[in-house]
Write an enzyme that holds these catalytic residues in place. Structure first.
Site, mmCIF file in Angstrom:
data_model
loop_
_atom_site.group_PDB
_atom_site.id
_atom_site.type_symbol
_atom_site.label_atom_id
_atom_site.label_comp_id
_atom_site.label_asym_id
_atom_site.label_seq_id
_atom_site.Cartn_x
_atom_site.Cartn_y
_atom_site.Cartn_z
ATOM 1 N N HIS A 1 15.867 -38.421 34.639
ATOM 2 C CA HIS A 1 16.388 -37.129 34.179
ATOM 3 C C HIS A 1 16.950 -36.411 35.395
ATOM 4 O O HIS A 1 16.276 -36.317 36.422
ATOM 5 C CB HIS A 1 15.288 -36.292 33.528
ATOM 6 C CG HIS A 1 15.701 -34.856 33.351
ATOM 7 N ND1 HIS A 1 16.861 -34.505 32.682
ATOM 8 C CD2 HIS A 1 15.161 -33.692 33.797
ATOM 9 C CE1 HIS A 1 16.989 -33.189 32.699
ATOM 10 N NE2 HIS A 1 15.989 -32.672 33.380
ATOM 11 N N HIS B 1 20.053 -33.321 37.039
ATOM 12 C CA HIS B 1 20.903 -32.147 36.829
ATOM 13 C C HIS B 1 22.228 -32.324 37.577
ATOM 14 O O HIS B 1 22.742 -31.376 38.160
ATOM 15 C CB HIS B 1 20.193 -30.886 37.336
ATOM 16 C CG HIS B 1 18.870 -30.621 36.696
ATOM 17 N ND1 HIS B 1 17.936 -29.765 37.250
ATOM 18 C CD2 HIS B 1 18.299 -31.092 35.555
ATOM 19 C CE1 HIS B 1 16.855 -29.729 36.477
ATOM 20 N NE2 HIS B 1 17.049 -30.531 35.440
ATOM 21 N N GLU C 1 8.946 -31.061 32.426
ATOM 22 C CA GLU C 1 9.805 -31.776 31.475
ATOM 23 C C GLU C 1 9.409 -33.244 31.298
ATOM 24 O O GLU C 1 10.233 -34.057 30.875
ATOM 25 C CB GLU C 1 11.265 -31.689 31.921
ATOM 26 C CG GLU C 1 11.827 -30.281 31.888
ATOM 27 C CD GLU C 1 13.335 -30.298 31.997
ATOM 28 O OE1 GLU C 1 14.001 -30.074 30.975
ATOM 29 O OE2 GLU C 1 13.841 -30.555 33.110
HETATM 30 ZN ZN LIG Z 1 15.783 -30.692 33.762
#
Ligand SMILES: [Zn+2]
Length: 239
Positions: free
Chosen positions: A92, A94, A73
């Protein structure tokens, strides 16, 4: 190089606060070439050391060919750096407490002064608007560009059923915002469980008064000192 040390520390801090686990990543724009950025090779962030850091161009192609694989990603980072010259660091993640706000109509709002930046707006990106039937991962520049467009001029963007991306002019701002976004999500959930919709959020003028100075310097100073010590201990154990 201090920017690389900061990147390693930023990764460890995000792990320590539970906003990154085996997945998620932090990047920082090169200080000498704004068309490049640094990010680790594809390993769990808790294991990252300075030797794992790679340099990428803004198409997220490694500058040194035939190296180890980068994160799938990484296109999130390259496309945001292209679209946002003011952004020099990106996280980034989660974070579990934030994801429910990405897949419901319940909007994330600033409930806590350390997360006042939420009041600048945190849009929600649905990958299906860009491409149907994906695994929800941003695996190419087309999806990265779509995400960057949804982020717009905001400090963060949610990703439906996946996580979020948080940006900053400085690495400590991106990391501080990431940690306090998670805290705010937890507190907002608690307050809504207690009082439903009857919750007082920060007013717009309060938001602006706070974001005018909030760059998480004291948090970063604490985190950095702690992790410099831990990383030095880790290094001496492994040598
Ligand atoms: Zn991700």
């Amino acid at each position: 190089m201090s920017i690389i040390e900061d990147l390693v520390i930023a990764s460890r801090v995000c792990v320590e606060h539970g906003v990154i686990d085996a997945y998620g990543h932090v990047s920082v724009r090169s200080e000498t070439n704004p068309q490049r950025y640094y990010m680790s090779r594809a390993i769990a962030p808790e294991m990252i050391t300075e030797s794992d850091i790679m340099e990428f161009d803004l198409d997220s192609v490694p500058v040194v060919p035939n190296g180890p694989p980068g994160y799938n990603e990484r296109f999130i980072h390259g496309e945001i750096y292209k679209a946002r010259p003011d952004v020099n660091s990106i996280v980034h993640n989660h974070s579990h407490s934030v994801i429910p706000f990405s897949c419901t109509t319940c909007q994330l709002k600033p409930i806590f002064h350390m997360a006042a930046f939420i009041g600048l707006g945190v849009p929600n990106w649905d990958i299906a608007d860009a491409q149907k039937g994906t695994d929800l991962l941003v695996r190419n520049n087309v999806l990265g560009k779509s995400l960057a467009e949804k982020l717009g001029k905001h400090p963060a963007v949610l990703m439906r059923g996946h996580g979020s991306v948080v940006v900053g002019e400085k690495i400590q701002t991106a990391v501080g915002r990431t940690v306090y976004l998670d805290h705010n999500a937890k507190m907002q959930f608690q307050a809504m469980m207690m009082a439903g919709q009857d919750v007082m959020y920060m007013a717009d003028d309060e938001v602006m008064a706070n974001v005018a100075w909030q760059e998480y310097y004291r948090s970063w100073d604490l985190w950095k000192k702690k992790w410099q010590k831990k990383l030095a201990e880790e290094k001496s154990l492994n040598s």
